[in-house]
Design a protein around this motif. Structure first.
Motif, PDB file in Angstrom:
ATOM      1  N   THR A 117    -105.957 -34.580 -95.690  1.00  0.00           N
ATOM      2  CA  THR A 117    -105.285 -35.106 -96.872  1.00  0.00           C
ATOM      3  C   THR A 117    -104.010 -34.305 -97.071  1.00  0.00           C
ATOM      4  OG1 THR A 117    -107.481 -35.382 -97.771  1.00  0.00           O
ATOM      5  CG2 THR A 117    -105.624 -35.778 -99.251  1.00  0.00           C
ATOM      6  N   ALA A 118    -102.945 -35.035 -97.215  1.00  0.00           N
ATOM      7  CA  ALA A 118    -101.687 -34.356 -97.465  1.00  0.00           C
ATOM      8  C   ALA A 118    -101.269 -34.622 -98.892  1.00  0.00           C
ATOM      9  CB  ALA A 118    -100.617 -34.874 -96.510  1.00  0.00           C
ATOM     10  N   ASN A 119    -101.090 -33.557 -99.645  1.00  0.00           N
ATOM     11  CA  ASN A 119    -100.463 -33.709-100.960  1.00  0.00           C
ATOM     12  C   ASN A 119     -99.668 -32.438-101.259  1.00  0.00           C
ATOM     13  OD1 ASN A 119    -102.518 -31.938-101.585  1.00  0.00           O
ATOM     14  ND2 ASN A 119    -103.879 -33.622-102.146  1.00  0.00           N
ATOM     15  N   GLN A 120     -98.993 -32.455-102.340  1.00  0.00           N
ATOM     16  CA  GLN A 120     -98.011 -31.405-102.576  1.00  0.00           C
ATOM     17  C   GLN A 120     -98.633 -30.017-102.623  1.00  0.00           C
ATOM     18  OE1 GLN A 120     -94.560 -31.577-102.488  1.00  0.00           O
ATOM     19  NE2 GLN A 120     -95.346 -33.402-101.488  1.00  0.00           N
ATOM     20  N   TRP A 121     -99.765 -29.905-103.297  1.00  0.00           N
ATOM     21  CA  TRP A 121    -100.308 -28.544-103.419  1.00  0.00           C
ATOM     22  C   TRP A 121    -100.827 -28.026-102.092  1.00  0.00           C
ATOM     23  CZ3 TRP A 121    -101.720 -32.721-106.398  1.00  0.00           C
ATOM     24  CH2 TRP A 121    -102.939 -33.348-106.091  1.00  0.00           C
ATOM     25  N   GLU A 122    -101.337 -28.953-101.325  1.00  0.00           N
ATOM     26  CA  GLU A 122    -101.807 -28.497 -99.996  1.00  0.00           C
ATOM     27  C   GLU A 122    -100.633 -28.000 -99.161  1.00  0.00           C
ATOM     28  OE1 GLU A 122    -104.621 -29.945 -97.620  1.00  0.00           O
ATOM     29  OE2 GLU A 122    -106.125 -29.961 -99.231  1.00  0.00           O
ATOM     30  N   ILE A 123     -99.579 -28.774 -99.228  1.00  0.00           N
ATOM     31  CA  ILE A 123     -98.401 -28.399 -98.459  1.00  0.00           C
ATOM     32  C   ILE A 123     -97.878 -27.047 -98.935  1.00  0.00           C
ATOM     33  CG2 ILE A 123     -96.007 -29.007 -97.935  1.00  0.00           C
ATOM     34  CD1 ILE A 123     -96.852 -31.941 -98.128  1.00  0.00           C
ATOM     35  N   TYR A 124     -97.837 -26.924-100.238  1.00  0.00           N
ATOM     36  CA  TYR A 124     -97.324 -25.673-100.808  1.00  0.00           C
ATOM     37  C   TYR A 124     -98.199 -24.495-100.366  1.00  0.00           C
ATOM     38  CZ  TYR A 124     -95.857 -22.217-104.218  1.00  0.00           C
ATOM     39  OH  TYR A 124     -95.399 -21.077-104.802  1.00  0.00           O
ATOM     40  N   ASP A 125     -99.492 -24.692-100.495  1.00  0.00           N
ATOM     41  CA  ASP A 125    -100.398 -23.602-100.116  1.00  0.00           C
ATOM     42  C   ASP A 125    -100.213 -23.201 -98.656  1.00  0.00           C
ATOM     43  OD1 ASP A 125    -101.347 -23.546-102.594  1.00  0.00           O
ATOM     44  OD2 ASP A 125    -103.332 -24.427-102.167  1.00  0.00           O
ATOM     45  N   ALA A 126    -100.092 -24.228 -97.846  1.00  0.00           N
ATOM     46  CA  ALA A 126     -99.936 -23.949 -96.414  1.00  0.00           C
ATOM     47  C   ALA A 126     -98.690 -23.119 -96.163  1.00  0.00           C
ATOM     48  CB  ALA A 126     -99.846 -25.254 -95.630  1.00  0.00           C
ATOM     49  N   TYR A 127     -97.614 -23.507 -96.828  1.00  0.00           N
ATOM     50  CA  TYR A 127     -96.375 -22.768 -96.625  1.00  0.00           C
ATOM     51  C   TYR A 127     -96.491 -21.333 -97.115  1.00  0.00           C
ATOM     52  CZ  TYR A 127     -93.336 -26.329 -94.740  1.00  0.00           C
ATOM     53  OH  TYR A 127     -92.746 -27.236 -93.911  1.00  0.00           O
ATOM     54  N   VAL A 128     -97.081 -21.182 -98.287  1.00  0.00           N
ATOM     55  CA  VAL A 128     -97.209 -19.828 -98.840  1.00  0.00           C
ATOM     56  C   VAL A 128     -98.044 -18.954 -97.916  1.00  0.00           C
ATOM     57  CG1 VAL A 128     -98.204 -18.496-100.726  1.00  0.00           C
ATOM     58  CG2 VAL A 128     -96.831 -20.518-101.224  1.00  0.00           C
ATOM     59  N   GLU A 148     -98.511 -19.300 -94.787  1.00  0.00           N
ATOM     60  CA  GLU A 148     -97.769 -19.030 -93.558  1.00  0.00           C
ATOM     61  C   GLU A 148     -96.734 -17.934 -93.781  1.00  0.00           C
ATOM     62  OE1 GLU A 148     -98.307 -20.127 -90.638  1.00  0.00           O
ATOM     63  OE2 GLU A 148     -96.529 -19.330 -89.630  1.00  0.00           O
ATOM     64  N   LEU A 149     -96.066 -18.025 -94.949  1.00  0.00           N
ATOM     65  CA  LEU A 149     -95.049 -17.026 -95.238  1.00  0.00           C
ATOM     66  C   LEU A 149     -95.662 -15.637 -95.342  1.00  0.00           C
ATOM     67  CD1 LEU A 149     -92.703 -18.857 -97.724  1.00  0.00           C
ATOM     68  CD2 LEU A 149     -92.096 -17.942 -95.498  1.00  0.00           C
ATOM     69  N   GLN A 157     -96.428 -14.367 -91.994  1.00  0.00           N
ATOM     70  CA  GLN A 157     -95.211 -13.932 -91.288  1.00  0.00           C
ATOM     71  C   GLN A 157     -94.760 -12.574 -91.776  1.00  0.00           C
ATOM     72  OE1 GLN A 157     -92.177 -16.866 -91.531  1.00  0.00           O
ATOM     73  NE2 GLN A 157     -93.123 -18.195 -89.970  1.00  0.00           N
TER      74      GLN A 157
END
Lengths: 678, 106
Positions: A203-214, A216-217, A220
């Motif tokens: 499921t793709a939605n905004q919070w998932e995307i945001y969480d994934a990015y955070v 990942e950051l 890194q």
């Protein structure tokens, strides 16, 4: 002939007449469209004059023919006029190369060229027609160019003629056809598995995307911190790390090899369990009933595939690790010299050598350093001596003599380590057929040599006559150093002499023994008694000497060339010898002064010759090498190592002295009668 | 969960930081993965305001490069369950708010 000649003749006449004025007309015939040049002196004739006819009668008489030819007639002895004058004048001759097709010669040519008969007949017909049509005057021309007639345009007449003849009847043809079988058709099918599939859901939605990015950051950042921290260190230790890597790798390999070695040993222990048991515990029970004689129990057999063709030329036990021994392999055959090999075997692994050192020249002798057991001195057939170190990874020697540094010019027959010199440098001696005994010192990274003695025949008190025949240098084949007296040593030579030498005198012998009739194969000091040494030779004998006496104390004839002899390390009176007939002879002088107490063939094949023998310094076993590269280990039965402890139980601790006394007793028995006779 | 966009600065930061492509799931081989990812990035940047065109462009390019039949979904929020040929699926996020799912199934 005269008939066709006529027109020719007439024509020439005309030519003659028209020569001057009518040249223009003649040119007109050949070169058309050109302006005529009239000669200025041409006669202008009137019509009447032009029309006037001149009749000329052509006769067959030659106007130029001489009328009054006179010849001398021998018959009438006078000149006579010849009535018949030849009227024939030849103006033009051309040899023709045309042939009539039916003529004999044409046929012959055809036969020669192998042309078929028929065709030319037809063409001939055509050609004859042509010829008929043409004027005889042109015939000459055609003759000359007949060869290229095909290309000429006027030869077209010939070609259509030929085509016509070849034409078949266009309307008289028949159809022909045939049918072949059609290849049978076949159907073939196959089915492949469909490409594998998988399900995926998310499921793709905004919070998932945001969480994934955070996430990942954060990852890194952490990674960066990690990298930064070691990177500073890394740069410093880069060199070290690399080294570590290399070491780690090599460590890994060595670890594996160690494990492999343990497994190998275990397997060997399993497979050779019975032999190991024999080695440790088996005592030949039958010895008790045999009075004095003993037997040899074969134990392990050491062999290595790559050394099969080589002969064992040297054997040496390692003094520190008493299950380890070195085998030198080469060849005694002068015609079969080649590579050599040095092998290290352990009793713990009879199947495969511990170390393998292949050499380019055959090894003749070797000696392991008594204290630094990783050092091995080796003498080669090519006269080199070398020192190998077991510590080194490579199979190359750490020291090797070269032609510059005093290399022997003949095979080196024996090498022996000596005590370190005053500068604590290791050194060893070598003896060679070139008659030199050389001391080699290991200095840093080179081998320094010192000639100790040259075995000159003059120096030896040999017969003058013999000395004249032989070369000036005696050939050393073996030597041994006295156990206690440092400077004293013995050299056996190919001439059968044994020289007692001192390291101090380089040109003189202290004593010379006329020991053998053939080359002395081995000479060995007794381990216990300081005066006694033993020698053996290819002249079938083994002799025991007191070095103070010129004549041997004991002589044993073994009925075959003796390859090697060795004193036992446990008794002064026991020694063993190997002969080329494959037998091991064990003597105990204290038991039997005349015969061997054990005489046993130990080789598998009859032809195999034994070359060397060595006692193990600790265990009651011997190793014997043969000329096929095999080394056999044998256990001495109890009778062969009987100690006199049954009689004198308490003297055992003073071993050496007892042994000396034992030998001395024997010798004194011999000396007394001798001194009496002297 | 996440306090979204309290201030403009944060949002800008978020946009700047989260602009890189982030692969969530893929079973493609390395080479193919890189290529597909780059293609998706190009397409999404080219049609920043039109997901449909971007998806069309990706699908057509993928069909050309790797054979038919590819399916592409681009959106800010969706759920899916798809059947795909093994080693032919890529699910990634891009630009902080886009999800791209590319898979092959013929």
């Amino acid at each position: 002939m005269p008939v066709p000649q006529k027109p020719g003749a007439t024509r020439t006449k005309q030519d003659d007449d028209d020569h001057g004025p009518d040249l223009g007309d003649g040119a007109d015939e050949w070169m058309q469209g050109k302006t005529l040049l009239k000669p200025p002196d041409q006669l202008d004739l009137t019509e009447a004059e032009l029309k006037e006819e001149f009749t000329r009668i052509l006769t067959a008489n030659n106007p130029h023919a001489p009328q009054n030819i006179v010849r001398y007639s021998f018959k009438e002895r006078s000149y006579k006029a010849i009535s018949s004058v030849d009227q024939l004048a030849v103006h033009f001759v051309l040899e023709g190369n045309l042939l009539h097709k039916d003529s004999d010669e044409a046929r012959r040519q055809r036969a020669k060229q192998g042309l078929p008969e028929e065709k030319p007949v037809d063409t001939a017909a055509v050609e004859t027609d042509e010829e008929k049509a043409e004027t005889p005057g042109d015939a000459g021309e055609e003759v000359g160019e007949e060869g290229g007639a095909d290309e000429r345009p006027d030869s077209e007449e010939v070609k259509p003629g030929q085509k016509e003849r070849k034409l078949t009847n266009q309307f008289n043809f028949s159809e022909r056809a045939s049918q072949t079988l059609n290849n049978p058709l076949r159907e073939r099918e196959c089915q492949t598995d469909p490409p594998p599939r998988a399900n995926f859901s998310a499921t793709a939605n905004q919070w998932e995307i945001y969480d994934a990015y955070v996430e990942e950051l954060q990852k890194q950042e952490k990674h960066k911190e990690k990298q930064k921290a070691p990177s500073t260190k890394k740069e410093e230790d880069k060199g070290k790390k690399k080294m570590m890597m290399v070491e780690m790798q090599s460590d890994d390999v060595s670890k594996v090899s160690k494990a492999a070695k343990i497994v190998e040993r275990m397997v060997n222990q399993n497979t050779f369990d019975d032999i190991a048991q024999d080695f440790k515990y088996f005592e030949d029970a039958s010895d008790e009933f045999r009075d004095q004689e003993g037997t040899l129990l074969p134990l392990w057999k050491f062999q290595y595939d790559k050394a099969k063709r080589l002969a064992v030329t040297a054997l040496c036990w390692n003094e520190n690790y008493r299950d380890l021994f070195a085998v030198g392999l080469g060849s005694y055959d002068f015609t079969k010299q080649g590579r050599g090999m040095m092998l290290y075997y352990s009793l713990k692994n009879p199947t495969y050598p511990e170390c393998i050192y292949p050499t380019t020249s055959g090894i003749m002798c070797l000696d392991i350093h008594p204290r630094l057991s990783y050092l091995v001195a080796v003498g080669f057939y090519d006269g080199c001596v070398a020192v190998y170190s077991l510590k080194e990874e490579s199979t190359q020697p750490i020291y090797k003599s070269t032609a510059k540094s005093g290399k022997h010019t003949d095979p080196v027959w024996q090498v022996r380590w000596q005590n370190d010199d005053m500068d604590h440098n290791h050194n060893f001696f070598s003896v060679s057929s070139d008659g030199r005994v050389v001391s080699w010192t290991l200095v840093k990274n080179e081998l320094v040599y010192t000639d100790i003695i040259k075995l000159s025949l003059e120096g030896s008190p040999s017969d003058g006559t013999e000395g004249l025949q032989l070369p000036t240098m005696a050939c050393g084949t073996s030597f041994d150093f006295h156990k206690q007296i440092d400077y004293l040593f013995l050299v056996g030579t190919e001439e059968g002499k044994i020289h007692k030498c001192s390291k101090a005198y380089s040109s003189q012998f202290l004593q010379t023994y006329d020991a053998h009739n053939m080359a002395v194969d081995a000479v060995k000091w007794n381990h216990f008694h300081p005066k006694v040494f033993i020698s053996c030779s290819s002249d079938w004998t083994v002799k025991i000497w007191d070095h103070t006496i010129d004549t041997p104390m004991f002589i044993f004839d073994l009925n075959s060339a003796v390859g090697g002899v060795a004193w036992s390390p446990y008794s002064s009176t026991v020694f063993a010898a190997v002969t080329t007939d494959g037998k091991v002879h064990v003597f105990d002088l204290s038991i039997n002064k005349y015969e061997a107490i054990c005489q046993q063939p130990v080789v598998a094949k009859k032809k195999t010759k034994l070359t060397h023998i060595q006692f193990n310094p600790e265990h009651p076993i011997i190793i014997v090498g043969d000329d096929r590269g095999y080394v056999n280990s044998l256990k001495l039965s109890p009778n062969l190592r009987k100690k006199p402890k049954e009689k004198k139980g308490q003297e055992l601790p003073k071993g050496p002295e007892v042994e000396i006394a034992k030998m001395e007793k024997l010798l004194s028995l011999l000396r007394e009668p001798e001194s009496n006779t002297n | 969960m996440a306090d979204t966009g309290d201030s403009k600065k944060e949002e800008a930061d978020y946009k700047r930081l989260h602009s890189f492509p982030l692969i969530r799931h893929t079973d493609m081989p390395e080479e193919m993965r890189v290529e597909t990812m780059e293609l998706c990035v190009t397409a999404c940047e080219k049609f920043a305001s039109n997901n449909e065109s971007a998806a069309k462009m990706i699908k057509e390019a993928m069909d050309k490069k790797f054979g038919s039949s590819w399916h592409v979904v681009i959106g800010e929020g969706f759920g899916f369950e798809v059947t795909h040929e093994v080693k032919n699926l890529l699910y990634m996020f891009f630009g902080g708010s886009l999800a791209v799912c590319v898979w092959k199934c013929s």
